[in-house]
Design a protein around this motif. Structure first.
Motif, mmCIF file in Angstrom:
data_model
loop_
_atom_site.group_PDB
_atom_site.id
_atom_site.type_symbol
_atom_site.label_atom_id
_atom_site.label_comp_id
_atom_site.label_asym_id
_atom_site.label_seq_id
_atom_site.Cartn_x
_atom_site.Cartn_y
_atom_site.Cartn_z
ATOM 1 N N HIS A 174 1.010 -1.033 -0.099
ATOM 2 C CA HIS A 174 -0.070 -0.007 -0.158
ATOM 3 C C HIS A 174 0.914 1.369 -0.047
ATOM 4 O O HIS A 174 0.616 2.399 -0.672
ATOM 5 C CB HIS A 174 -0.896 -0.089 1.295
ATOM 6 C CG HIS A 174 -2.064 0.977 1.152
ATOM 7 N ND1 HIS A 174 -2.751 1.524 2.461
ATOM 8 C CD2 HIS A 174 -2.563 1.881 0.216
ATOM 9 C CE1 HIS A 174 -3.350 2.545 1.904
ATOM 10 N NE2 HIS A 174 -3.561 2.525 0.619
ATOM 11 N N ALA A 175 2.140 1.214 0.807
ATOM 12 C CA ALA A 175 2.819 2.458 0.780
ATOM 13 C C ALA A 175 3.511 2.567 -0.554
ATOM 14 O O ALA A 175 3.622 3.990 -0.916
ATOM 15 C CB ALA A 175 3.829 2.143 1.828
ATOM 16 N N GLU A 176 3.873 1.501 -1.053
ATOM 17 C CA GLU A 176 4.381 1.886 -2.297
ATOM 18 C C GLU A 176 3.286 2.433 -3.515
ATOM 19 O O GLU A 176 3.860 3.388 -4.396
ATOM 20 C CB GLU A 176 5.005 0.435 -3.272
ATOM 21 C CG GLU A 176 5.503 0.554 -4.406
ATOM 22 C CD GLU A 176 5.869 -0.790 -5.155
ATOM 23 O OE1 GLU A 176 5.978 -0.926 -6.186
ATOM 24 O OE2 GLU A 176 5.817 -1.759 -4.147
ATOM 25 N N ALA A 177 2.272 2.152 -3.231
ATOM 26 C CA ALA A 177 1.141 2.494 -4.568
ATOM 27 C C ALA A 177 0.778 4.019 -3.949
ATOM 28 O O ALA A 177 0.784 4.932 -4.973
ATOM 29 C CB ALA A 177 -0.210 1.650 -4.176
ATOM 30 N N LEU A 178 0.736 4.449 -2.655
ATOM 31 C CA LEU A 178 0.629 5.851 -2.219
ATOM 32 C C LEU A 178 1.561 6.618 -2.721
ATOM 33 O O LEU A 178 1.420 7.923 -3.206
ATOM 34 C CB LEU A 178 0.460 5.865 -0.873
ATOM 35 C CG LEU A 178 -0.994 5.172 -0.203
ATOM 36 C CD1 LEU A 178 -0.897 5.034 1.266
ATOM 37 C CD2 LEU A 178 -2.233 6.200 -0.604
ATOM 38 N N TYR A 179 3.203 6.194 -2.521
ATOM 39 C CA TYR A 179 4.068 7.236 -3.018
ATOM 40 C C TYR A 179 3.878 7.439 -4.739
ATOM 41 O O TYR A 179 3.936 8.725 -4.972
ATOM 42 C CB TYR A 179 5.215 6.290 -2.737
ATOM 43 C CG TYR A 179 6.476 6.838 -3.490
ATOM 44 C CD1 TYR A 179 7.019 8.143 -3.040
ATOM 45 C CD2 TYR A 179 6.963 6.425 -4.817
ATOM 46 C CE1 TYR A 179 8.014 8.911 -3.437
ATOM 47 C CE2 TYR A 179 8.031 7.088 -5.397
ATOM 48 C CZ TYR A 179 8.729 8.271 -4.963
ATOM 49 O OH TYR A 179 9.654 8.793 -5.446
ATOM 50 N N HIS A 180 3.567 6.486 -5.357
ATOM 51 C CA HIS A 180 3.527 6.523 -6.818
ATOM 52 C C HIS A 180 2.112 7.546 -7.086
ATOM 53 O O HIS A 180 2.153 8.435 -8.197
ATOM 54 C CB HIS A 180 3.427 5.379 -7.724
ATOM 55 C CG HIS A 180 4.849 4.644 -7.370
ATOM 56 N ND1 HIS A 180 5.773 5.272 -8.278
ATOM 57 C CD2 HIS A 180 5.269 3.651 -7.153
ATOM 58 C CE1 HIS A 180 6.940 4.400 -7.998
ATOM 59 N NE2 HIS A 180 6.425 3.096 -7.237
ATOM 60 N N LEU A 181 1.160 7.109 -6.373
ATOM 61 C CA LEU A 181 -0.149 7.940 -6.464
ATOM 62 C C LEU A 181 0.154 9.466 -6.369
ATOM 63 O O LEU A 181 -0.399 10.425 -7.098
ATOM 64 C CB LEU A 181 -1.323 7.589 -5.584
ATOM 65 C CG LEU A 181 -1.681 6.324 -6.049
ATOM 66 C CD1 LEU A 181 -2.784 5.441 -5.157
ATOM 67 C CD2 LEU A 181 -2.573 6.361 -7.418
ATOM 68 N N SER A 182 0.871 10.024 -5.329
ATOM 69 C CA SER A 182 1.155 11.185 -4.818
ATOM 70 C C SER A 182 1.858 11.945 -6.027
ATOM 71 O O SER A 182 1.738 13.071 -6.264
ATOM 72 C CB SER A 182 1.948 11.355 -3.662
ATOM 73 O OG SER A 182 3.278 10.776 -3.938
ATOM 74 N N ASN A 183 2.784 11.187 -6.874
ATOM 75 C CA ASN A 183 3.377 11.799 -7.964
ATOM 76 C C ASN A 183 2.543 11.645 -9.235
ATOM 77 O O ASN A 183 2.679 12.654 -9.948
ATOM 78 C CB ASN A 183 4.663 11.031 -8.261
ATOM 79 C CG ASN A 183 5.692 11.176 -7.081
ATOM 80 O OD1 ASN A 183 5.795 12.255 -6.488
ATOM 81 N ND2 ASN A 183 6.591 10.111 -6.812
ATOM 82 N N LEU A 184 1.844 10.681 -9.440
ATOM 83 C CA LEU A 184 0.905 10.713 -10.473
ATOM 84 C C LEU A 184 -0.008 11.720 -10.697
ATOM 85 O O LEU A 184 -0.251 12.295 -11.535
ATOM 86 C CB LEU A 184 0.477 9.295 -10.724
ATOM 87 C CG LEU A 184 1.542 8.362 -11.104
ATOM 88 C CD1 LEU A 184 0.888 6.681 -10.843
ATOM 89 C CD2 LEU A 184 1.907 8.473 -12.733
#
Length: 338
Positions: free
Chosen positions: A298-308
């Protein structure tokens, strides 16, 4: 009717028959009851009516001990439900009546600390120490491989990749093909975390080439495919990675949330490398909304979502994703990336 039940109960007690026993629930779904007379990393030895059977530890889903207290049983349920802080609280002051119960209390506490540490809400060094203490004091525990993996995961999350490889290698020495395969998958992920994509692909390919029909082997091959998809994206072959990740998603068990989460994260990484931010965003949103239980995933997904979200001009959503990452997983490697 009640009278007959009462008399039957009295007769059982007089005859010396136990009303309770140690119970081992396995992947077959059928619990086995008796008295646990010994354990190793590979088996639980269960005495049933004078006969001792050996249950492979990789088939063990859960145990329940006759001599453990109700708080210990409750804590185990909490661990199963992901309520790790509650489990630790429930175990406060609990002491085992025998060595096996004492080991279970120590394992449940250390494992919960590890899970919380991976989520960023507990100290990683303290969790690693608790797990190492358990391993040294209960070297013959059937929890050996769970502890080895947890120690490896904590080492990866701390950037200590040499130690991670050492811990994961213990799984590669297990007597079962699927556990061996899982050790190789985990070692390959550690290589990915170091941007060693080519080396990781070799390990993932070793798993994919493994000729094993045992339960769990297909799942490890799926994890290997997902990891290889990420590695391909890192080496400029994101298109091949998309196909691999999509194939896993199409064929995966709908209940396997970890596999789906990793697959959608891999798909998101591939689309990002192909400069397709909207498709990548959709992939990571699958993890965030549907497959968020595993803190690392989940943390990995949130990191990339914040950039995308920034890339598609949605600053409010970007801030929300970043805030969730920092608040829920403050100790995560992803929370410390900009």
């Amino acid at each position: 009717m009640r009278q007959y039940l009462f008399l039957a109960t009295v007769a059982t007690l007089v005859a010396g028959g136990p009303l309770l026993a140690d119970t081992v629930r396995t992947t077959t779904g059928t619990p086995q009851s008796g008295t646990i007379v010994g354990t190793t990393a590979d088996v639980i030895k269960l005495s049933k009516g004078g006969t001792t059977v050996e249950i492979p530890s990789n088939e063990v889903v859960e145990i329940s001990l006759d001599d453990e207290s109700f708080p210990v049983k409750s804590a185990r349920r909490m661990v199963d439900d992901g309520q790790y802080a509650d489990a630790i609280e429930k175990l406060k002051g609990e002491q085992g009546k025998n060595e096996l119960v004492t080991q279970e209390i120590a394992f449940l506490r250390a494992y919960s600390m590890g899970k919380l540490a991976l989520a960023g809400s507990a100290d990683k060094a303290a969790a690693s120490k608790a797990l190492l203490d358990f391993a040294s004091q209960a070297s013959g525990s059937f929890h050996f491989y769970d502890v080895a993996r947890m120690l490896g995961d904590l080492a990866v999350s701390s950037g200590n990749y040499d130690s991670a490889t050492k811990y994961y290698a213990a799984l590669s020495k297990a007597p079962w093909p699927d556990v061996k395969m899982s050790g190789n998958v985990l070692e390959a992920r550690a290589l990915l975390a170091q941007d060693k994509a080519a080396e990781a692909i070799k390990k993932f390919d070793d798993v994919l080439k493994t000729d094993a029909s045992v339960s769990g082997a297909a799942r490890q091959k799926s994890f290997a495919s997902v990891g290889k998809a990420q590695a391909l994206a890192m080496t400029g072959k994101a298109g091949e990675g998309v196909k691999l990740a999509q194939k896993v998603i199409e064929n995966a068990d709908p209940q396997d949330k970890e596999l789906f989460g990793r697959a959608y994260n891999a798909l998101g990484q591939c689309y990002t490398k192909q400069s397709q931010p909207k498709e990548a965003l959709l992939a990571y949103l699958h993890t965030d909304i549907l497959f968020y239980r595993d803190p690392e995933i989940h943390a990995e997904a949130l990191y990339h979502l914040s950039n995308l979200w920034k890339e598609v001009n949605s600053p409010d959503e970007a801030t929300a994703a970043r805030n969730m990452l920092v608040n829920q997983y403050p100790g995560s490697v992803w929370a410390n990336r900009q």
